[in-house]
Design a protein around this motif. Structure first.
Motif, PDB file in Angstrom:
ATOM      1  N   PRO A  80       0.832  -1.208   0.000  1.00  0.00           N
ATOM      2  CA  PRO A  80       0.000   0.000   0.000  1.00  0.00           C
ATOM      3  C   PRO A  80       0.862   1.251   0.000  1.00  0.00           C
ATOM      4  O   PRO A  80       1.925   1.300   0.627  1.00  0.00           O
ATOM      5  CB  PRO A  80      -0.784  -0.140   1.303  1.00  0.00           C
ATOM      6  CG  PRO A  80       0.129  -0.926   2.195  1.00  0.00           C
ATOM      7  CD  PRO A  80       0.890  -1.865   1.315  1.00  0.00           C
ATOM      8  N   TYR A  81       0.390   2.289  -0.697  1.00  0.00           N
ATOM      9  CA  TYR A  81       1.087   3.565  -0.754  1.00  0.00           C
ATOM     10  C   TYR A  81       0.095   4.694  -0.536  1.00  0.00           C
ATOM     11  O   TYR A  81      -1.055   4.639  -0.994  1.00  0.00           O
ATOM     12  CB  TYR A  81       1.782   3.763  -2.107  1.00  0.00           C
ATOM     13  CG  TYR A  81       3.048   2.951  -2.246  1.00  0.00           C
ATOM     14  CD1 TYR A  81       4.268   3.464  -1.841  1.00  0.00           C
ATOM     15  CD2 TYR A  81       3.012   1.658  -2.763  1.00  0.00           C
ATOM     16  CE1 TYR A  81       5.438   2.717  -1.953  1.00  0.00           C
ATOM     17  CE2 TYR A  81       4.166   0.901  -2.882  1.00  0.00           C
ATOM     18  CZ  TYR A  81       5.372   1.433  -2.468  1.00  0.00           C
ATOM     19  OH  TYR A  81       6.520   0.692  -2.576  1.00  0.00           O
ATOM     20  N   SER A  82       0.548   5.737   0.156  1.00  0.00           N
ATOM     21  CA  SER A  82      -0.184   6.986   0.299  1.00  0.00           C
ATOM     22  C   SER A  82       0.763   8.105  -0.106  1.00  0.00           C
ATOM     23  O   SER A  82       1.808   8.309   0.532  1.00  0.00           O
ATOM     24  CB  SER A  82      -0.652   7.194   1.742  1.00  0.00           C
ATOM     25  OG  SER A  82      -1.583   6.202   2.116  1.00  0.00           O
ATOM     26  N   LEU A  83       0.432   8.824  -1.180  1.00  0.00           N
ATOM     27  CA  LEU A  83       1.338   9.804  -1.761  1.00  0.00           C
ATOM     28  C   LEU A  83       0.681  11.167  -1.856  1.00  0.00           C
ATOM     29  O   LEU A  83      -0.538  11.276  -2.048  1.00  0.00           O
ATOM     30  CB  LEU A  83       1.781   9.361  -3.161  1.00  0.00           C
ATOM     31  CG  LEU A  83       2.492   8.016  -3.286  1.00  0.00           C
ATOM     32  CD1 LEU A  83       2.753   7.704  -4.753  1.00  0.00           C
ATOM     33  CD2 LEU A  83       3.796   8.004  -2.507  1.00  0.00           C
ATOM     34  N   LYS A  87       0.292  -4.043  -7.588  1.00  0.00           N
ATOM     35  CA  LYS A  87      -0.200  -5.381  -7.927  1.00  0.00           C
ATOM     36  C   LYS A  87       0.714  -6.467  -7.362  1.00  0.00           C
ATOM     37  O   LYS A  87       1.790  -6.202  -6.835  1.00  0.00           O
ATOM     38  CB  LYS A  87      -0.349  -5.500  -9.435  1.00  0.00           C
ATOM     39  CG  LYS A  87      -1.465  -4.607  -9.971  1.00  0.00           C
ATOM     40  CD  LYS A  87      -1.736  -4.844 -11.439  1.00  0.00           C
ATOM     41  CE  LYS A  87      -2.923  -3.995 -11.906  1.00  0.00           C
ATOM     42  NZ  LYS A  87      -3.213  -4.215 -13.342  1.00  0.00           N
ATOM     43  N   ALA A  88       0.252  -7.707  -7.498  1.00  0.00           N
ATOM     44  CA  ALA A  88       0.907  -8.856  -6.875  1.00  0.00           C
ATOM     45  C   ALA A  88       2.343  -9.009  -7.350  1.00  0.00           C
ATOM     46  O   ALA A  88       2.707  -8.619  -8.467  1.00  0.00           O
ATOM     47  CB  ALA A  88       0.122 -10.129  -7.161  1.00  0.00           C
ATOM     48  N   CYS A  89       3.153  -9.600  -6.490  1.00  0.00           N
ATOM     49  CA  CYS A  89       4.573  -9.794  -6.774  1.00  0.00           C
ATOM     50  C   CYS A  89       4.785 -10.976  -7.714  1.00  0.00           C
ATOM     51  O   CYS A  89       4.049 -11.965  -7.676  1.00  0.00           O
ATOM     52  CB  CYS A  89       5.348 -10.072  -5.484  1.00  0.00           C
ATOM     53  SG  CYS A  89       5.172  -8.811  -4.214  1.00  0.00           S
ATOM     54  N   ALA A  90       5.801 -10.865  -8.556  1.00  0.00           N
ATOM     55  CA  ALA A  90       6.280 -12.037  -9.271  1.00  0.00           C
ATOM     56  C   ALA A  90       6.940 -12.971  -8.276  1.00  0.00           C
ATOM     57  O   ALA A  90       7.506 -12.541  -7.273  1.00  0.00           O
ATOM     58  CB  ALA A  90       7.270 -11.610 -10.348  1.00  0.00           C
TER      59      ALA A  90
END
Length: 676
Positions: free
Chosen positions: A318-321, A344-347
């Motif tokens: 999650p990010y809040s910018l 999105k999901a990690c490789a």
């Protein structure tokens, strides 16, 4: 004694110009003397290898005392540079004494292994010559005899004397965006050509050698600048850095901040990036930049336009910018609106950092970390107090000693890298790189499991300065010791293949150049500014991270003999013969020190950038994927990252106690990061 004279041209040759009366910086064309034309004792003229000049070369007999003697006639007394062209196709150094008129003037001069008997290189020494006839003899000092000797060359000795240290700098005429820096003049045997001005290790300006002051412009108001001065002569010799002065520009008369940016929006969120756009701010004198932030931590600065793609984001996070605007006076606007999103999901390939926890506290600039072969504990160096501690997997910390003769530079020098011999369980050897009175050294000590002893110098002659000392040590899969060296704030040294500075060196555990090195000396690669990260991948390839000056930091894949460009290039360039980095960063986002590799992924600790970069290697290719950043601004300046043996964990150390971090002694930490 078997004496052989080969005299088609005569032994006595008058030099075209006198060697005395010349300034040290005056160039004099070299005069060559073929070894096969000299007096040979216990050796033969041979032609069974390629690459020699003249009609052959001298193959020394494998006995102590075999020699080749040249007779020259100098018009006047003076110092000359003697350059010997040789080949040594064995793995054994073949040292020789150089004498003039029967007096040894250079003893035990090293003639190390070259790639083979067809590979020739040179070794130079300064020698005194008397007016008139001089006999110069190169005598083998061991039972192995001397190397194959092709020729010697004589020229006026190069200027090897550096200017004196500039006097204490001071600041005057301090304004909002500029000041005048003054300093005490240096002296030099030939003359000071220029003064280079550095701010925390980055060159920001220069002045002619006749000057003792410089007006610095384009500075930020109400900002403290940490300034030093280095003198330079025409031959490229540089002085020690001057004492430091801290100068603070005046607060700006512009006290009006820009207006808050317009509505911030997001688009195209991926696992590692997001597109951002916002409305323009206004300012009475003009907006100069927009900072994209999470809280007060700046992720990116945009100097043109009102949109950007923010890369380097951690996946599934999650990010809040928000965005703020800045003007030239450093006034900051109120933040615009905050946007929130989740990448999105990690490789799955290689894993990602999944947790971090404080593992060990009470450190002061922990610099080097290297695991003992049992994988249960590591040795950790502390830069400025020269202590070495053992840190166990259970967190137990024990001081095992200090490294003698270490000194600081009040900058980046001190006790730096450490490496443990792969055969430590039988020989108990450990290795350190440290700054000493005359320069930087690679040394060996004995560690018996509880204490250090038996200090032995393996390699000297690595120039030091306040900044740019390199310092990382690592053993390669080939069993040789790899050493990173900075250019000691003397950029031209990085391109000099006969200098130890600005290089990756490769050496044996007894201090000799490793067999097969590309130039027949210690140098493995060159053109480096200040490399501090070394790690080998699953294919045995060497990766390296190094500091840029003001533009780009680099991650490089190191190959023997390759030129990595500094100071011609910083980051990628199109200059023929120079090798481009595999990834670059703005210096504000990185300033990398240590690197480690876990599951074919490079992890890079960043000082100024205050983040841990994750850079996946693309399979077994010579390329890397998209870098992503973790812990941005959370733990301060990150110095060294090391893989924990037998696990998918890292140890990650901070450097917050130095003059850039400003924290109290003992406040640095080592974290444990889990990859999953």
């Amino acid at each position: 004694m078997n004496l052989k004279r080969v005299l088609p041209y005569g032994l006595t040759v008058a030099l075209a110009l006198p060697l005395a009366g010349l300034s040290q910086g005056t160039a004099l064309a070299a005069t060559d003397y073929q070894a096969e034309d000299a007096l040979i004792s216990q050796g033969t003229v041979a032609t069974n290898h390629t690459g020699y000049t003249g009609s052959g070369f001298v193959d020394y007999a494998n006995v102590k005392g075999s020699y080749v003697e040249f007779t020259v006639n100098a018009a006047a007394a003076g110092t000359s540079s003697l350059t010997l062209r040789f080949a040594n196709g064995t793995a054994t150094d073949r040292p020789m004494d150089i004498s003039v008129g029967g007096t040894v003037v250079a003893s035990g001069v090293s003639f190390p292994a070259t790639a083979d008997w067809n590979t020739w290189t040179t070794r130079s020494v300064n020698i005194p010559l008397a007016a008139g006839t001089n006999k110069i003899r190169a005598t083998a000092t061991t039972a192995n005899g001397g190397p194959n000797l092709d020729r010697v060359s004589l020229a006026a000795a190069a200027d090897g004397q550096a200017p004196t240290r500039p006097g204490q700098p001071g600041c005057s005429d301090i304004g909002e965006s500029g000041l005048t820096l003054g300093w005490g003049a240096s002296t030099d045997n030939v003359g000071v050509a220029a003064y280079d001005i550095y701010e925390h290790g980055n060159k920001i300006s220069e002045a002619p050698g006749s000057a003792t002051s410089k007006a610095l412009t384009g500075l930020t108001p109400n900002t403290t600048y940490n300034l030093t001065v280095i003198a330079r002569d025409a031959a490229g010799n540089t002085s020690p850095a001057s004492p430091v002065v801290d100068c603070t520009t005046k607060p700006s008369s512009d006290t009006s901040p820009p207006t808050a940016p317009g509505t911030l929006s997001t688009a195209n969120v991926t696992a590692n990036s997001v597109d951002l756009g916002w409305g323009a701010s206004s300012d009475d004198r003009g907006v100069t930049a927009y900072d994209i932030r999470s809280g007060s931590t700046v992720y990116k600065t945009v100097t043109s336009g009102t949109s950007t793609t923010l890369t380097g984001l951690a996946c599934n996070s999650p990010y809040s910018l928000n965005v703020v605007a800045r003007d030239a006076a450093g006034n900051v606007s109120p933040p615009g609106n905050t946007v929130t999103f989740t990448t999105k999901a990690c490789a799955t390939d290689g894993g990602v950092p999944s947790s971090i926890a404080t593992f060990s506290t009470g450190w002061t600039i922990p610099w080097g970390t290297y695991w003992l072969p049992d994988g249960q504990s590591a040795l950790v160096t502390e830069r400025d107090d020269f202590r070495v501690r053992k840190l166990a997997k259970d967190g137990t910390k024990t001081q095992v000693g200090t490294v003698p003769n270490a000194v600081t530079t009040n900058g980046e020098g001190g006790l730096l890298g450490v490496a443990v011999d792969p055969r430590w369980e039988s020989n108990h050897y450990v290795y350190f790189m440290h700054t000493a009175s005359e320069g930087n050294r690679v040394v060996r000590m004995t560690y018996n499991g509880s204490s250090l002893s038996n200090y032995t110098v393996l390699l000297q002659g690595i120039k030091k300065n306040r900044y740019h000392n390199g310092g990382r040590l690592a053993f390669g899969p080939d069993g040789y010791l790899y050493v990173s060296t900075g250019e000691a704030q003397t950029p031209d040294l990085a391109q000099d293949k006969n200098s130890l500075n600005g290089k990756i060196l490769r050496m044996t555990t007894d201090g000799k150049p490793a067999p097969g090195n590309p130039f027949g000396n210690y140098v493995y690669s060159y053109g480096h500014r200040n490399p501090q990260g070394l790690a080998f991948d699953r294919n045995g390839r060497l990766w390296e991270a190094e500091f840029g000056n003001s533009s780009k930091d680099e991650l490089n894949l190191i190959k023997p003999g390759a030129n990595y460009g500094w100071p011609t290039c910083e980051g990628s360039c199109s200059v023929a013969g120079m090798t481009n980095p595999k990834a670059t960063w703005n210096v504000s986002e990185a300033s990398p020190s240590g690197i480690a590799i876990v599951r074919n992924v490079i992890y890079m600790a960043s000082l100024r950038g205050e983040r841990l970069w994750r850079i996946p290697i693309n399979g077994d290719n010579e390329s890397v994927g998209t870098p992503t950043a973790y812990y941005v601004g959370t733990y301060g300046r990150l110095r060294t990252v090391t893989k924990v043996p037998g696990s998918d964990q890292l140890w990650l150390s901070t450097t917050n106690c130095d003059n850039n971090g400003g924290a109290a002694d003992g406040s640095d930490k080592i974290f444990r990061v889990t990859i999953s």
